[in-house]
Design an enzyme around this catalytic site. Sequence first.
Site, short mmCIF file in Angstrom:
data_model
loop_
_atom_site.label_atom_id
_atom_site.label_comp_id
_atom_site.label_asym_id
_atom_site.label_seq_id
_atom_site.Cartn_x
_atom_site.Cartn_y
_atom_site.Cartn_z
N CYS A 35 0.82 -1.21 0.00
CA CYS A 35 0.00 0.00 0.00
C CYS A 35 0.85 1.27 0.00
O CYS A 35 0.33 2.37 -0.14
CB CYS A 35 -0.92 0.03 1.21
SG CYS A 35 -2.05 -1.36 1.23
N ASP A 37 2.79 2.42 2.61
CA ASP A 37 2.99 3.06 3.92
C ASP A 37 3.39 2.03 4.97
O ASP A 37 2.66 1.06 5.16
CB ASP A 37 1.68 3.67 4.45
CG ASP A 37 1.19 4.85 3.66
OD1 ASP A 37 1.97 5.80 3.53
OD2 ASP A 37 0.04 4.81 3.20
N CYS A 60 4.50 8.52 2.20
CA CYS A 60 4.42 9.84 1.58
C CYS A 60 4.65 10.95 2.60
O CYS A 60 4.84 10.68 3.79
CB CYS A 60 3.06 9.99 0.92
SG CYS A 60 1.70 9.85 2.07
N CYS A 104 -3.29 8.25 6.71
CA CYS A 104 -1.93 8.38 7.27
C CYS A 104 -2.01 8.63 8.78
O CYS A 104 -1.21 8.10 9.55
CB CYS A 104 -1.18 9.53 6.61
SG CYS A 104 -0.82 9.24 4.87
#
Lengths: 134, 394
Positions: A35, A37, A60, A104
């Site tokens: 994914c 992350d 990110c 996130c």
Amino acid sequence: MALYSEKVMDHFRNPRNVGVIENADGVGEVGNAKCGDIMKMYLKIDDDVISDVKFETFGCGSAIASSSMATELIKGKPVSEAMQLTNKAVAEALDGLPDYKMHCSVLAEEAIRSALDDYYKKKAENEIRDLHDR
Amino acid sequence: MIYADNAATTKMSSRAIETMVSLMKETFGNPSSLYTIGQRAKEVLEQARKDVAEVIGADPREILFTSGGSEADNQAIISAAKIGEKKGKKHIISSAFEHHAVLHTLEKLKKEGYEITLLDVHEDGLVRPEELEAAIREDTCLVTIMYANNEIGTIQPIREIGAICRKHGVLFHTDAVQAIAHVPVNVVDDNIDLLSSSAHKFHGPKGVGFLYAKKGVLLSNLIEGGAQERGKRAGTENVPGIAAMAAALKEAAEHLEENSEKLKKRRDQLIAGLREIPHSALNGDETRRLPGNVNFCFEGIEGESLLLLLDDKGISASSGSACTSGSLDPSHVLLAIGRVHDVAHGSLRLSLGEDVTEEQIHEIIQSVKEVVEYLRSFSPIWRDLMAGKKPFIL
């Protein structure tokens, strides 16, 4: 309009508490490479207070900023308080995240929770060992 | 500042800007009006059509002006599908890594009962002509394969593909948005029936492009209305934009060879420099690629953070990571050439402009090296890879 708030960019450019704690009292890793992350949190805990926290993140800009902010929010706090940390609090402290980046902040909350779970698990194991030793 | 995202869009050339401004000021008439100022606009429009046609070896009557590459792709594919339908042919062949303007149009046709075959593009990002020939059936009405890929820059064997299509009597469309003005394209030599192009990829303005349709290929309208563009695309023509596109295209065509040689040299310097980064890989064939395209994957890092930090160093680039696409999956192009998700997230596309200097190439190499090293320094994946807990993919 910029992609991220000034605060996100600040925590992304100058992340706080980056690194590793050797022999940490609690370690948690969440997310996966598929994914895009992964967050890893290391906790040092003295008398049920988070005396130190470090993180490593693959992800990110908002993933790195969320990790950084989450560590700031729990550093020096009692474990019981850290357990209450929500993704919303992380996002708000960053002056908001774009909708599609909210996951996130969820990941940051989960990473802290996972490290605390590890701490409790280790603590319980140590207590059992102490009982046996006696 | 180093602008290295010319595959996304380019800076307009001075000649294109001057053409556009002077027309907006002085030749504002409607080309459909019969008085002098209208007819002057009409002349400008038809001269632009001649200029564009000449660059690609077409007849001016075969050029249709559109709002850009996406519209041209849509119209070409839908027109060919309708021609096929009349003959009972509803099979279309394309490739797995086309632009979404092509893929999404094909998805729509699929829902309408067309059958779609997407050819493999292999690890090198190239369609195999023999695989295309094997995929052609009695009911195939269209083959649509891009001239050069927008992310990894690989240039397809268009001439061979066109020859195979011609041999089997199948219409051939190519999305040449990335290729026109960057590599020599000739619709006759390349056996092309339909071709899409967009002005802002070659220093022309945004919002304008063209569709080449070989004489005899009946186009269907996407936009109904007036009789502009031989009745195939209604709406008052964007005369300043079209003329500026023609000016930019002529200018690029005049310098194509020298620009291409210069860019290839810079591109290869950049590839060699980035290869020094451990556990990295070039995406797409090394030589059969656009003169200005460099696309790499770096293991252990994520593309968006790489782009943001490069931006801080004054370098504009792009990535195929999920975070930059707004979806959960990384670029379909990188997945199509067999890059797994883990490394596709760590991709970087640098598309160079003709004015890039050797010093700038060194600056890009140095900056990318620093940023990749920095991001790896606190990446848990990189730690696991270095500790031998996981095998390296690249």
